[in-house]
Every structure is written in structure tokens, then in C-alpha cells.
Design an enzyme around this catalytic site. Structure first.
Site, PDB file in Angstrom:
ATOM      1  N   ASP A  12       0.866  -1.179   0.000  1.00 49.60           N
ATOM      2  CA  ASP A  12       0.000   0.000   0.000  1.00 49.60           C
ATOM      3  C   ASP A  12       0.906   1.233   0.000  1.00 49.60           C
ATOM      4  OD1 ASP A  12       0.929   0.277   2.602  1.00 49.60           O
ATOM      5  OD2 ASP A  12      -1.054   0.235   3.545  1.00 49.60           O
ATOM      6  N   CYS A  69       3.233  -3.206   4.050  1.00 42.95           N
ATOM      7  CA  CYS A  69       2.367  -2.111   4.487  1.00 42.95           C
ATOM      8  C   CYS A  69       3.060  -1.481   5.695  1.00 42.95           C
ATOM      9  CB  CYS A  69       0.938  -2.568   4.780  1.00 42.95           C
ATOM     10  SG  CYS A  69       0.743  -3.670   6.190  1.00 42.95           S
ATOM     11  N   THR A  71       2.748  -1.922   8.908  1.00 42.26           N
ATOM     12  CA  THR A  71       3.148  -2.888   9.930  1.00 42.26           C
ATOM     13  C   THR A  71       3.490  -4.260   9.365  1.00 42.26           C
ATOM     14  OG1 THR A  71       0.851  -3.547  10.155  1.00 42.26           O
ATOM     15  CG2 THR A  71       1.637  -1.825  11.660  1.00 42.26           C
ATOM     16  N   HIS A 102       9.331 -24.199   8.895  1.00 42.41           N
ATOM     17  CA  HIS A 102       8.225 -24.836   9.606  1.00 42.41           C
ATOM     18  C   HIS A 102       6.863 -24.591   8.966  1.00 42.41           C
ATOM     19  CE1 HIS A 102      10.408 -25.324  13.744  1.00 42.41           C
ATOM     20  NE2 HIS A 102      11.170 -25.675  12.719  1.00 42.41           N
ATOM     21  N   HIS A 139       6.110 -31.078   9.723  1.00 41.52           N
ATOM     22  CA  HIS A 139       5.614 -29.751   9.353  1.00 41.52           C
ATOM     23  C   HIS A 139       4.715 -29.803   8.116  1.00 41.52           C
ATOM     24  CE1 HIS A 139       8.220 -28.114  12.351  1.00 41.52           C
ATOM     25  NE2 HIS A 139       9.283 -28.638  11.771  1.00 41.52           N
TER      26      HIS A 139
END
Ligand code: RB5
Length: 149
Positions: A12, A69, A71, A102, A139
Site C-alpha cells: 500500500d 504495508c 506494519t 516450519h 511440518h
């Protein structure tokens, strides 16, 4: 995951400047980049770009994605709504390594406002993400349960 050649990148407005830096870096490494936008600092809605990157991966035009973005969280929430997408917010090399080993993460989410100007750290996170193989085994069983609703 097959060898990574094609990478879809999206952001963004909060991630726009870092996206340019990341794309320049990936170009120097020889990857084929699909830039899913955004294309300016004008305020936009992060789900639009996360969805574009997710669709690039699900259509197999790109093996992995990088989303940015402010965060890293908003774009990862949006991308993770798609079955087959495993987006992980990473702020360290260690997280990038573990989420590849993982979780078989196929989208790296970065927070431009969290990582700031630490370009060397950002490059090292990307390098670790792109160079670490999924471990499989136990996994794989867990990964395959992710898309069972
Ligand atoms: C945009 O201001 C900001 O909310 C967005 O980039 C992101 O951090 C959301 O998770």
C-alpha cells in the site's frame, strides 16, 4: 517449493517507497518481478494489493510474494484469507528462516514503519526467506491442515 524465479511484490502507500527499494534489490539478484502496485504515495487500501499478490501465487505465475504495508500485519491478514497462501510477518532473519522451515510460508510480509530505514536488515530478511527450504516431515502434515475448514 520449486526454485524461486518469479516474485510478486505489492504494497500500500505506506510500503510504496520500500517496495521500490526491494524491487531494485531483487532485480539485481536476477529474479523476475511482478509489481502488483501500488504505484504512488496516494492513500490506498492494502487488501487490494495483498489480493493481487495472492492471486499471482495461486495462479502459479509467481512462486512467492513480498507484501509491504506500515506494519506488515494488514497485508498478511488479507493474503491469509486465501487458501494456499501462507503469509508471515517477519522482522528478523530468524523469523524468516523459521517460517520457511516450519510453515512453508509463501508470502513475506514486511512493515515499513517497523523496519524503518534499516535496508541491510530488510535485505537479509528477504535473502533468508528466499534461500531457506521447507523442512517437510511433521511440518508438512501441519501445513496441509491449514486449508482444512
Ligand atoms: C496505512 O496507514 C496502514 O494502516 C497500513 O499500511 C497497515 O499498517 C495496516 O496494517
Amino acid at each position: 517449493m520449486s526454485k524461486i524465479l518469479n516474485i510478486a511484490v505489492g504494497s500500500d502507500h505506506a510500503g510504496y517507497e520500500l517496495k521500490s527499494v526491494v524491487i531494485d534489490y531483487l532485480n539485481t539478484k536476477g529474479y523476475k518481478i511482478t509489481d502488483c502496485g501500488c504505484f504512488s504515495l496516494e492513500s490506498v487500501d492494502y487488501p487490494d494489493y495483498a489480493q493481487a499478490v495472492a492471486k499471482e501465487i495461486l495462479s502459479e505465475r509467481s512462486e512467492v510474494g513480498i507484501l509491504i504495508c506500515g506494519t506488515g500485519i494488514g497485508v498478511s491478514i488479507a493474503a491469509n484469507r486465501f487458501d494456499g497462501i501462507r503469509a508471515a510477518v517477519c522482522s528478523s532473519e530468524e523469523l524468516a528462516e523459521i517460517t520457511r522451515k516450519h510453515n512453508d510460508a509463501n508470502v513475506l510480509s514486511l512493515g515499513s514503519r517497523v523496519l524503518g530505514d534499516n535496508i541491510e536488515l530488510i535485505k537479509s530478511i528477504i535473502e533468508k526467506f528466499l534461500s531457506t527450504e521447507f523442512e517437510g516431515g511433521r511440518h508438512l502434515i501441519r501445513r496441509d491442515k491449514l486449508d482444512i475448514h
